[in-house]
Scaffold this motif. Structure first.
Motif, short mmCIF file in Angstrom:
data_model
loop_
_atom_site.label_atom_id
_atom_site.label_comp_id
_atom_site.label_asym_id
_atom_site.label_seq_id
_atom_site.Cartn_x
_atom_site.Cartn_y
_atom_site.Cartn_z
N GLN A 340 9.24 38.30 -23.42
CA GLN A 340 9.48 37.24 -24.38
C GLN A 340 9.65 35.93 -23.61
OE1 GLN A 340 12.84 38.12 -26.83
NE2 GLN A 340 11.95 39.98 -27.69
N SER A 341 8.81 34.95 -23.94
CA SER A 341 8.88 33.67 -23.25
C SER A 341 8.33 32.58 -24.15
CB SER A 341 8.11 33.71 -21.93
OG SER A 341 8.11 32.44 -21.31
N ASP A 342 8.96 31.43 -24.10
CA ASP A 342 8.47 30.27 -24.83
C ASP A 342 7.71 29.32 -23.91
OD1 ASP A 342 10.53 29.45 -23.27
OD2 ASP A 342 11.71 28.52 -24.85
N GLY A 343 7.27 29.84 -22.79
CA GLY A 343 6.58 29.05 -21.78
C GLY A 343 7.34 28.93 -20.49
N HIS A 344 8.66 29.10 -20.54
CA HIS A 344 9.46 29.06 -19.31
C HIS A 344 9.20 30.31 -18.46
CE1 HIS A 344 11.80 26.26 -21.89
NE2 HIS A 344 11.97 25.62 -20.76
N ILE A 345 9.29 30.14 -17.17
CA ILE A 345 9.01 31.24 -16.25
C ILE A 345 10.26 32.12 -16.14
CG2 ILE A 345 8.39 31.85 -13.88
CD1 ILE A 345 7.00 29.17 -13.63
N PRO A 346 10.17 33.42 -16.46
CA PRO A 346 11.32 34.32 -16.27
C PRO A 346 11.64 34.45 -14.78
CG PRO A 346 9.68 35.29 -17.74
CD PRO A 346 9.02 34.10 -17.11
N ALA A 347 12.90 34.32 -14.45
CA ALA A 347 13.31 34.32 -13.05
C ALA A 347 13.02 35.66 -12.39
CB ALA A 347 14.79 33.98 -12.93
N ASP A 348 13.32 36.77 -13.09
CA ASP A 348 13.10 38.07 -12.46
C ASP A 348 11.61 38.38 -12.32
OD1 ASP A 348 12.75 38.26 -15.20
OD2 ASP A 348 13.35 40.36 -15.28
N TRP A 349 10.77 37.91 -13.26
CA TRP A 349 9.33 38.09 -13.12
C TRP A 349 8.81 37.35 -11.89
CZ3 TRP A 349 5.45 34.45 -13.00
CH2 TRP A 349 4.14 34.93 -13.03
N PHE A 350 9.24 36.11 -11.70
CA PHE A 350 8.80 35.34 -10.53
C PHE A 350 9.27 36.00 -9.25
CE2 PHE A 350 9.41 32.04 -7.33
CZ PHE A 350 8.17 31.43 -7.32
N ARG A 351 10.51 36.49 -9.28
CA ARG A 351 11.05 37.11 -8.07
C ARG A 351 10.27 38.38 -7.70
NH1 ARG A 351 15.56 37.93 -9.89
NH2 ARG A 351 15.48 40.16 -10.29
N LYS A 352 9.98 39.24 -8.68
CA LYS A 352 9.34 40.52 -8.39
C LYS A 352 7.84 40.39 -8.13
CE LYS A 352 12.67 43.13 -11.17
NZ LYS A 352 12.86 43.95 -12.40
N GLN A 353 7.18 39.52 -8.90
CA GLN A 353 5.72 39.45 -8.82
C GLN A 353 5.23 38.44 -7.77
OE1 GLN A 353 3.87 41.57 -10.51
NE2 GLN A 353 5.67 42.42 -11.53
N ILE A 354 5.98 37.39 -7.53
CA ILE A 354 5.51 36.32 -6.65
C ILE A 354 6.33 36.23 -5.37
CG2 ILE A 354 5.00 33.85 -6.48
CD1 ILE A 354 3.28 35.28 -8.54
N TRP A 355 7.64 36.08 -5.53
CA TRP A 355 8.50 35.73 -4.41
C TRP A 355 8.67 36.87 -3.41
CZ3 TRP A 355 10.42 31.33 -2.52
CH2 TRP A 355 11.46 31.42 -1.60
N THR A 356 9.08 38.04 -3.89
CA THR A 356 9.38 39.15 -2.98
C THR A 356 8.16 39.59 -2.18
OG1 THR A 356 11.16 39.91 -4.43
CG2 THR A 356 10.28 41.49 -2.84
N PRO A 357 6.96 39.77 -2.78
CA PRO A 357 5.80 40.11 -1.95
C PRO A 357 5.49 39.05 -0.89
CG PRO A 357 5.34 40.54 -4.27
CD PRO A 357 6.63 39.79 -4.22
N ALA A 358 5.65 37.76 -1.24
CA ALA A 358 5.39 36.71 -0.26
C ALA A 358 6.39 36.76 0.89
CB ALA A 358 5.41 35.35 -0.94
N CYS A 359 7.66 37.03 0.57
CA CYS A 359 8.68 37.12 1.62
C CYS A 359 8.40 38.29 2.56
CB CYS A 359 10.07 37.27 0.99
SG CYS A 359 10.71 35.75 0.27
N LYS A 360 7.95 39.41 2.00
CA LYS A 360 7.62 40.56 2.85
C LYS A 360 6.46 40.22 3.77
CE LYS A 360 9.32 44.22 -0.22
NZ LYS A 360 8.95 45.41 -1.02
N THR A 361 5.46 39.55 3.24
CA THR A 361 4.32 39.17 4.07
C THR A 361 4.73 38.20 5.18
OG1 THR A 361 2.86 39.43 2.14
CG2 THR A 361 2.00 38.18 4.01
#
Length: 469
Positions: A340-361
């Motif tokens: 559910q989103s009104d356009g705002h980025i969910p923090a946990d989605w960004f962390r799991k899908q974008i941030w954490t993989p980039a940090c591991k790399t």
């Protein structure tokens, strides 16, 4: 009977004689008239009743604070204090609760948040409301909470993280945080109208928080607050290069004045299939005997359903069976979960899908997007920026908070070490260390022994064949 402070008819109790009953309601109304305890039964309500029906519904709290307090009350407080009467809770009970929390393995920070933030507020309100006559948690000590130093990544580490991000939008978002020091809720609510492209001045006037729908005023997921943390607007300049990138991003996307710079646009990417074991019945042995003493072949459907085996072979056999049924239309597949989103980025989605993989790399451990805010402050201070200017850019309430970002980079103490080397350098170079002197002495003794052996070998008496000739 008597009338309370709000004019409601109450009972003062049941008595054997009319004289005692009249004295009781006279005394109750006298207590109300002088501002005393109008109804002593209020202290006999349980902690759970008071908190759930009186304190939480009418306490002025931020939506996120109400959500956090509700979770912590149900998890850490209700089990201990819930059935107790408010008038029976004493400081010794609060100390017993702290011991119980420590026995369960709760951290000192959790105990501090529950005691100072929640218990103290509950009992202070109850004391002001004349529900209790003493403050049970006042003066009760809690375990010390060590103050951890701020963590800031270096410019080299940030470059590695930046290159590891999957797309241009995520790179621009992360670069905006490192260039501005915005909190996550502030950058997620950043709109085109907040940035003056001509003067490069950014105005931070709102923030967005993500809530459980039961704590949202309209049962939504995102709540925009008309003020940032600290409830004070702030304005500061951005660098020319990040303003150019944000302007180009707005033009490319066709964003209007009220549109968000960064929006939640999930891309359905197929998940990589992992290698699965081949479920060949009878080729992987038998399962452990069940309560009826029967065993089944690993990798068979019976082993999964009747034998309740959950090895990889049995799970794969059941997965294939369910897949065949769905392929023939016998079972309806479960619809994928939609955020559910009104356009705002969910923090946990960004962390799991974008941030954490980039940090591991990039090889970064235990780094969150909020550490970019720390890095922004640390880089400014390390580069010579004024402490007061950094405080105003970050929106800190106290300059002591800003001072915590001093000397957080790995090379922050290089100037101090250089000063120490400048004073001690000559003495260190003139006097070798004790270990070096010992090595030189040992080498000298070895050479002396070698010279003595050579001199002894060259003596005539040590060479009889030469003396005979």
């Amino acid at each position: 009977m008597y009338d309370d402070a709000r004019g409601r008819r109450q009972t003062a109790g049941t008595f054997a004689t009319e004289k005692e009953a009249v004295a009781a309601w006279h005394a109750a109304e006298a207590e109300i008239a002088k501002g005393g305890l109008g109804d002593r039964r209020r202290g006999r309500q349980t902690f759970q009743t008071y908190v759930e029906k009186k304190w939480l519904p009418h306490q002025v709290l931020e939506a996120t604070t109400r959500q956090d307090y509700t979770y912590k009350i149900n998890k850490h407080l209700m089990g201990f204090f819930g059935p107790m009467r408010m008038c029976d809770i004493l400081p010794e009970h609060v100390r017993e609760w702290i011991t119980e929390m420590q026995r369960k393995g709760a951290s000192a920070a959790t105990i501090q948040k529950c005691k100072r933030g929640i218990l103290n507020s509950i009992f202070t309100t109850a004391l002001n409301d004349q529900v209790i006559s003493q403050h049970p948690s006042r003066g009760v000590r809690i375990p010390p909470v060590p103050k951890k130093p701020k963590k800031a990544i270096t410019a080299k580490q940030f470059d590695g993280l930046y290159r590891a991000l999957p797309d241009a939008d995520s790179r621009l978002l992360v670069e905006t945080i490192i260039e501005s020091g915005l909190r996550w809720g502030e950058v997620a609510e950043l709109r085109v109208k907040d940035l003056d492209f001509a003067t490069r001045v950014l105005t931070v006037s709102r923030t967005v928080v993500e809530l459980n729908p039961q704590f949202h005023p309209t049962q939504g997921r995102f709540l925009v607050k008309p003020y940032p943390k600290g409830k004070e607007y702030r304005r500061f300049k951005l660098s020319p290069q990040i303003v150019r990138k944000l302007k180009a991003h707005a033009v490319t996307r066709g964003l209007g004045e009220g549109d968000l710079f960064f929006t939640y646009l999930p891309v359905d990417q197929p998940k990589p299939r992992k290698l699965r074991p081949v479920p060949v019945p009878g080729a992987h042995g038998m399962t452990t005997a069940n309560e009826r003493g029967k065993s089944y072949d690993h990798g068979s459907l019976t082993a999964y359903t009747t034998g309740k085996c959950r090895c990889e072979y049995c799970k794969e056999a059941y997965r294939l069976y369910r897949g065949q049924r769905r392929a023939t239309g016998k079972d309806n597949p479960r619809s994928p979960r939609v955020r559910q989103s009104d356009g705002h980025i969910p923090a946990d989605w960004f962390r799991k899908q974008i941030w954490t993989p980039a940090c591991k790399t990039a090889g970064l451990d235990h780094v969150t997007p909020h550490h970019l805010r720390h890095a922004h402050a640390s880089w400014l201070l390390a580069g010579g920026a004024d402490l007061q200017v950094v405080k105003e850019r970050l929106g800190h309430a106290s300059i002591a908070t800003t001072e915590q970002h001093l000397h957080t980079l790995p090379n922050a103490d290089e100037t101090a070490l250089a000063a120490l080397e400048k004073i001690r350098g000559p003495q260190i170079n003139e006097a070798p260390e004790t270990s070096e002197l010992d090595a030189l002495k040992a080498e000298n003794e070895r050479l002396r022994a070698a010279f003595a052996d050579v001199a002894l070998a060259l003596r005539p008496e040590s060479r009889p064949h030469l003396s005979t000739a």
